[in-house]
Design a protein around this motif. Structure first.
Motif, short mmCIF file in Angstrom:
data_model
loop_
_atom_site.label_atom_id
_atom_site.label_comp_id
_atom_site.label_asym_id
_atom_site.label_seq_id
_atom_site.Cartn_x
_atom_site.Cartn_y
_atom_site.Cartn_z
N ALA A 157 1.01 -1.36 -0.20
CA ALA A 157 0.13 0.15 0.10
C ALA A 157 1.05 1.47 0.12
N ALA A 160 2.04 1.70 -3.50
CA ALA A 160 0.74 2.39 -4.71
C ALA A 160 0.61 3.25 -4.12
N GLU A 161 0.18 3.82 -3.20
CA GLU A 161 0.55 5.52 -2.79
C GLU A 161 1.07 6.59 -3.31
N SER A 165 -0.74 6.73 -10.33
CA SER A 165 -1.53 5.59 -11.35
C SER A 165 -0.49 4.68 -11.69
N ARG A 183 -5.91 -6.05 -3.57
CA ARG A 183 -6.65 -4.61 -4.49
C ARG A 183 -6.76 -3.23 -3.36
N ARG A 185 -5.72 -1.99 -0.70
CA ARG A 185 -4.86 -1.26 0.17
C ARG A 185 -4.27 -0.85 -1.37
N GLY A 186 -4.54 -0.40 -2.41
CA GLY A 186 -4.07 -0.03 -3.70
C GLY A 186 -3.36 -0.82 -4.84
N TYR A 188 -2.44 -2.84 -7.75
CA TYR A 188 -3.48 -2.80 -9.20
C TYR A 188 -3.80 -4.78 -9.71
#
Length: 214
Positions: A157, A160-161, A165, A183, A185-186, A188
């Motif tokens: 996560a 991802a943060e 994108s 998913r 927690r970010g 893809y």
């Protein structure tokens, strides 16, 4: 190949005793049956001691399965093999060519994945031209030796943060049961090796993963 970036990455387990091509065939069949070939990518990964010729021939065999179905086909680590078999792109790890050099070899249109474990290197990889990030190991796995401690869903996560994108593909000890949490927690998507390599029914397992990722 469709316009969506694949959420499920199947990495070949070409160790002795594994039916790597059988697993690829089953995964591609599942994607076709589920009508989502663009949701699947296959990454060719071979052991370090495999010769260039053997890696090339294995890559061609995987390409012959993926291309007619419109499934994305990548090569891990060996950029020369990726270029030689006309793969859609490649994935580089921490000990491979740096992302800018890999991008220069592959060209601007190729898919390029990079392995990252924390936000700073992840942001740098994306800025340097990485298409997506492989983040892990998310959980404990015995598929590959010498891996660092698992990041857990929280570690995935954080990356991802940090990258917004850019697709984050969680790898390492991932099965159908972990997809929902990752998913949420970010992440893809996910990459799997053992979840299919040891599955009694790789095609059914692929379908279950695709459904969980949808």
């Amino acid at each position: 190949m469709g316009s969506a970036f694949p959420r499920l990455h199947v990495i070949t387990d070409a160790r002795p005793g594994r039916d790597a091509l059988g697993v690829v065939t089953a995964a591609v069949s599942a994607a076709i049956g589920y009508q989502t070939p663009d949701a699947l990518a296959v990454q060719v990964r071979v052991e370090d001691d495999v010769t260039d010729r053997a890696a090339y021939e294995f890559g061609l065999a995987v390409a012959r399965i993926c291309r007619p179905a419109g499934v994305m086909f990548l090569v891990n680590d060996r950029l020369d093999v990726a270029v030689a078999v006309d793969a859609d792109g490649a994935h580089v790890g921490a000990d491979d060519l740096p992302v800018p050099a890999a991008r220069a070899v592959l060209g601007p249109a190729a898919v390029l994945g990079a392995t990252c474990r924390e936000p700073v290197s992840a942001r740098a990889a994306v800025a340097a031209g990485a298409t997506y990030l492989g983040v892990g190991p998310a959980f404990r796995t015995s598929t590959k030796a010498g891996l660092p401690e698992p990041l857990g869903a929280a570690g995935v996560a954080a990356v991802a943060e940090a990258v917004g994108s850019a697709p984050v593909i969680a790898i390492g000890g991932v099965s159908v049961d972990e997809v929902g949490e990752l998913r949420a927690r970010g992440a893809y998507g996910v990459a799997v090796v053992g979840a299919l390599a040891v599955a009694a029914d790789p095609e059914a397992t692929t379908t279950a993963l695709l459904k969980a990722l949808a």
